[in-house]
Design a protein around this motif. Structure first.
Motif, mmCIF file in Angstrom:
data_model
loop_
_atom_site.group_PDB
_atom_site.id
_atom_site.type_symbol
_atom_site.label_atom_id
_atom_site.label_comp_id
_atom_site.label_asym_id
_atom_site.label_seq_id
_atom_site.Cartn_x
_atom_site.Cartn_y
_atom_site.Cartn_z
ATOM 1 N N VAL A 1 -5.740 5.197 7.265
ATOM 2 C CA VAL A 1 -4.924 4.068 6.801
ATOM 3 C C VAL A 1 -4.437 4.337 5.381
ATOM 4 N N GLU A 2 -5.334 4.845 4.563
ATOM 5 C CA GLU A 2 -4.944 5.124 3.180
ATOM 6 C C GLU A 2 -3.790 6.132 3.139
ATOM 7 N N CYS A 3 -3.857 7.138 3.978
ATOM 8 C CA CYS A 3 -2.796 8.153 3.976
ATOM 9 C C CYS A 3 -1.458 7.550 4.415
ATOM 10 N N PHE A 4 -1.486 6.732 5.449
ATOM 11 C CA PHE A 4 -0.240 6.080 5.866
ATOM 12 C C PHE A 4 0.312 5.260 4.705
ATOM 13 N N GLN A 5 -0.579 4.533 4.088
ATOM 14 C CA GLN A 5 -0.151 3.663 2.995
ATOM 15 C C GLN A 5 0.357 4.449 1.799
ATOM 16 N N LEU A 6 -0.282 5.586 1.538
ATOM 17 C CA LEU A 6 0.203 6.423 0.432
ATOM 18 C C LEU A 6 1.653 6.814 0.671
ATOM 19 N N ALA A 7 1.966 7.144 1.926
ATOM 20 C CA ALA A 7 3.335 7.529 2.244
ATOM 21 C C ALA A 7 4.275 6.330 2.136
ATOM 22 N N ALA A 8 3.810 5.174 2.584
ATOM 23 C CA ALA A 8 4.715 4.029 2.749
ATOM 24 C C ALA A 8 4.850 3.157 1.507
ATOM 25 N N SER A 9 3.784 3.088 0.710
ATOM 26 C CA SER A 9 3.710 2.010 -0.278
ATOM 27 C C SER A 9 4.634 2.155 -1.465
ATOM 28 N N VAL A 10 5.251 3.295 -1.583
ATOM 29 C CA VAL A 10 6.186 3.486 -2.676
ATOM 30 C C VAL A 10 7.445 2.636 -2.454
ATOM 31 N N ALA A 11 7.636 2.185 -1.217
ATOM 32 C CA ALA A 11 8.862 1.439 -0.890
ATOM 33 C C ALA A 11 8.905 0.098 -1.616
#
Ligand code: GLN
Ligand code: ZN
Length: 761
Positions: free
Chosen positions: A629-639
């Motif tokens: 989950v953290e990895c997905f969020q790392l990719a996405a959360s910059v948006a």
């Protein structure tokens, strides 16, 4: 002497001979005799390789025209009735193909058996169908025939067979109020006959694969192990129970106390269990130590292994056997075919053929009977390892420092979903029940031909781009004509959703012939993650921006998620998987940022492999889910708030991971649901899943055009579970395997269904 053996070998052939022969047979291009001859010649070749490498046995029973689990179902006569009645005689090859594929050159077509992943591998087996009162019998002579073939080599034969308990464990109950363990006696009777026949043929050792022993077993199943092997103890053949893909954990006592002649354990995945297993092992049993990695392609550190196994050797003496951790089915066949790899990188690798040499050499090193050649081989392995360790191709200081600087905020969107959704609604101006698709549009023959020509250097970069842009323009135009709300560019430029990104990221390598069997005749060629991953340049921006330039409607950017890229590659073994995954996530994070800067208003990050990454033991699930989950969020959360993040998953079990799915905090998730009649949404409802959901309204695997009313009804069922403001309308998955002639009417009907829903709500 330490005995060297393997649990199984790839059967597909170094040039995928078995794939080609089977497909030719299914298409009536060769006859059955020719297919059988091809199979026999592959078996003979593989046994000769094992013998030549110096293994103490050739392993028989690992060959299958389709699947080794199906082979056991055939051996036991477990053929579902829809394929005909087989009360006596040999079950023919075409029946096995009908079970696997639904049809064969002869016999009536029928619905194929279900296929699913073998433990945590990407190998798919055919699920045995079990029902109350099922009668089993020895229904195939094939195995005995193969033993005869192998004996002609005049080399000791060991037979490898899926064990009776794991066969049942992998099966599915097809009657009500029925527990498949009721069939255990029936199964054991046939196994008993098989073992007797093998002993009559002169087979001394039979390996029974029982990987279920590395999972959490209900008490009844643990008891089943005891009673099963008590029954088989009178077998005239010696039994080696093989466990792999993990440690025995709480089944260690159980496994070591089974009344058999030997045990195989996986010390690659679970090195810590070695001494405890030896402590518990009766002095008459052999221990086969699976020390060479059967799941990955890295060259073994023989010197380190020799040292770490000294103690086991001292304690076990001749009762020590050596092997790869599991069957070599899960790695490519032969590294020497890779003539285009640079020598340094190549020296870091070992495929199945090379793992035979590693196993044999390690056995001799441990015995202190190493030849000069063995010593040279060891020195070469150590040199290769040192070069890998120091290579600048692997360690990128910039990646390491970026990883070290990650903060918890980096993995969290700036605002909550409720704030974001307001910003997104305002910007995207979407109707109720917005419509979209999952990403890909038909990969036509022309698209594939253009890519082949480009890769072969026959089409230059500019022309290739123009070809792909033309495809994108067609896709955008068609989506606009259909009236879809959120468009996609259609992914024409992607051969494969992981390979495409691997080729553009630094840290990945590719083989030419590194095929691994996925199921039946289907093979995959996973990329190799060699070193620190970084993104030298944007990967998808041009395509997405081009698509967006053609329309006023929002076009979704389309990325493969970090967990899926990790899961479908061969991964580094010199750092934890999660570290590699974070690196990929950071590279994708840059892509998200660039897409957003380029005016892309919605970005989809696909994670179809998130669930299959779950560890085999439940107590390890949470740790995995946390970093995934953290990895997905790392990719996405910059948006930014107003950029809508989508994700997509296509599997049908969400119940046990729903909290983690919610923790991804994607603004929109599109999922496969049409075949489950929306029941899948129950998990989302019970969890009060807070964000938006697009439950797939039609099955893209079928060429049938879905009915408008049927899709409306499905969405009405969805609306009973999820508030309508949070529902999207979309297909189950990407459309790349379909024809435009199917896609257009299907999407037209889907848009009509959305319009009807808007009228009603
Ligand atoms: N975006 C991908 C596609 O549409 C998703 C594929 C998948 O879910 N496996 O093809
Ligand atoms: Zn999908």
């Amino acid at each position: 002497m330490t005995l060297a053996h393997i649990l199984g070998y790839p059967r597909i052939g170094a040039n995928r001979e078995l794939k080609k022969a089977s497909e030719a047979y299914w298409q009536n291009k060769i006859d059955q005799a020719e297919l059988e001859a091809q199979g026999a010649s592959l078996r003979a070749r593989h046994w000769r390789e094992q013998q030549a490498a110096g293994l103490d046995f050739v392993t028989v029973g690992d060959f299958a025209f389709y699947d080794q689990v199906l082979n056991v179902s055939l051996l036991l006569g477990a053929v579902p009735e829809r394929f005909g009645r087989f009360d006596q005689g040999e079950i023919d090859l075409d029946t096995s193909f009908r079970m696997a594929r639904g049809r064969a050159p002869s016999g009536e077509p029928a619905a194929a058996c279900e296929m699913t992943k073998y433990f945590d591998t990407n190998y798919h087996y055919l699920v045995p169908e079990l029902h109350a009162g099922q009668r089993l019998r020895l229904a195939s002579e094939r195995l005995f025939g193969e033993v005869e073939e192998a004996r002609s080599l005049r080399h000791p034969v060991k037979v490898a067979l899926l064990g009776p308990v794991t066969w049942l464990w992998l099966g599915k109950e097809k009657s009500e109020d029925f527990d498949r363990l009721e069939l255990l006696d029936e199964v054991l009777t046939v196994y008993g006959q098989v073992l007797s026949r093998l002993a009559e043929q002169g087979v001394e050792w039979v390996q029974l694969d029982e990987p279920a022993l590395v999972q959490d077993l209900p008490r009844a199943w643990r008891q089943a192990y005891e009673s099963a092997y008590n029954k088989l103890r009178s077998s005239p053949a010696k039994l080696l129970v093989a466990t792999y893909f993990g440690g025995l954990g709480d089944n260690l006592q159980l496994a070591t106390s089974l009344p058999v002649d030997g045990l195989h354990i996986d010390t690659v995945r679970a090195p810590e269990q070695l001494s405890r297993v030896i402590d518990n092992l009766a002095p008459y049993k052999v221990l086969s130590v699976g020390a060479i990695d059967g799941r990955n392609i890295w060259r073994t550190d023989l010197a380190a292994l020799r040292d770490s196994l000294q103690d086991a050797k001292a304690r076990l003496g001749d009762r020590l056997w050596l092997a790869p951790s599991c069957s070599l089915l899960h790695v490519p066949v032969d590294l020497s075919a890779e003539t285009e790899l640079d020598t340094e990188f190549k020296s870091w690798l070992a495929f199945a053929r090379q793992k035979l040499d590693e196993t044999v050499t390690l056995a001799r090193l441990l015995d202190g009977r190493a030849t000069q050649e063995d010593e040279a081989y060891l020195a070469e392995a150590s040199r290769a390892l040192a070069s890998r360790h120091e290579s600048t191709r692997i360690h990128k200081p910039a990646v390491a420092s970026r990883l070290a600087a990650i903060t918890p905020q980096d993995a969290r969107r700036a605002s909550t979903y409720f704030q974001r959704t307001k910003a997104q609604r305002q910007r995207l101006d979407l109707p109720l029940f917005p419509t979209t698709t999952i990403g890909s549009f038909p990969q036509t023959g022309e698209i594939r031909a253009a890519r082949r020509a480009f890769k072969a250097g026959e089409l230059n970069h500019k022309d290739y781009r123009a070809r792909m842009e033309a495809e994108i323009a067609v896709a955008v135009e068609r989506q606009e004509a259909l009236g879809l709300d959120v468009l996609v560019h259609g992914e024409p430029e992607r051969n494969d959703m992981v390979e495409y990104f691997g080729e553009l990221l630094e840290g990945f390598a590719f083989t030419r012939f590194g095929w691994v069997q996925s199921y039946g005749s289907r093979c995959v060629k996973p990329p190799i993650i060699v070193g620190d991953v970084s993104r030298p340049a944007p990967m998808t921006i041009r395509w997405s921006e081009y698509a967006q330039s053609l329309t006023q409607k929002p076009v979704k950017g389309m990325l493969t998620g970090p967990v899926t890229i990790l899961q479908w590659s061969f991964v580094r073994d010199d750092q934890p998987r999660e570290a590699t995954c974070r690196q990929i996530a950071l590279a994708l994070r840059d892509e998200v940022e660039d897409l957003e800067a380029g005016g892309i208003q919605a970005i989809q990050i696909d994670e179809p492999a998130l669930r299959e990454g779950l560890p085999l033991r439940q107590d390890e699930w949470q740790a995995y889910l946390d970093w995934a989950v953290e990895c997905f969020q790392l990719a996405a959360s910059v948006a930014r708030d107003e950029t809508q993040i989508h994700t997509h998953m296509c599997y049908s079990e969400f119940n046990d991971i729903i909290a983690s799915i919610a923790a991804l905090d994607a603004d929109v998730i599109t999922i496969e649901t049409s075949r489950s009649d929306m029941e899948l949404l129950d998990a989302f409802q019970e969890f009060s899943y807070p964000n938006e959901i697009g439950p797939g309204v039609y099955d893209i695997h079928s060429p049938n055009i879905p009915e408008v009313s049927w899709m409306v009804e499905l969405m009405e069922k969805a609306a009973q579970r999820i508030p309508v403001e949070r529902l999207w309308v979309n297909p189950d998955c990407g459309l790349k395997t379909r024809d435009w002639s199917e896609v257009e009417p299907a999407l037209e009907a889907m848009v009509a269904a959305a319009q009807e829903l808007r009228r009603r709500h």
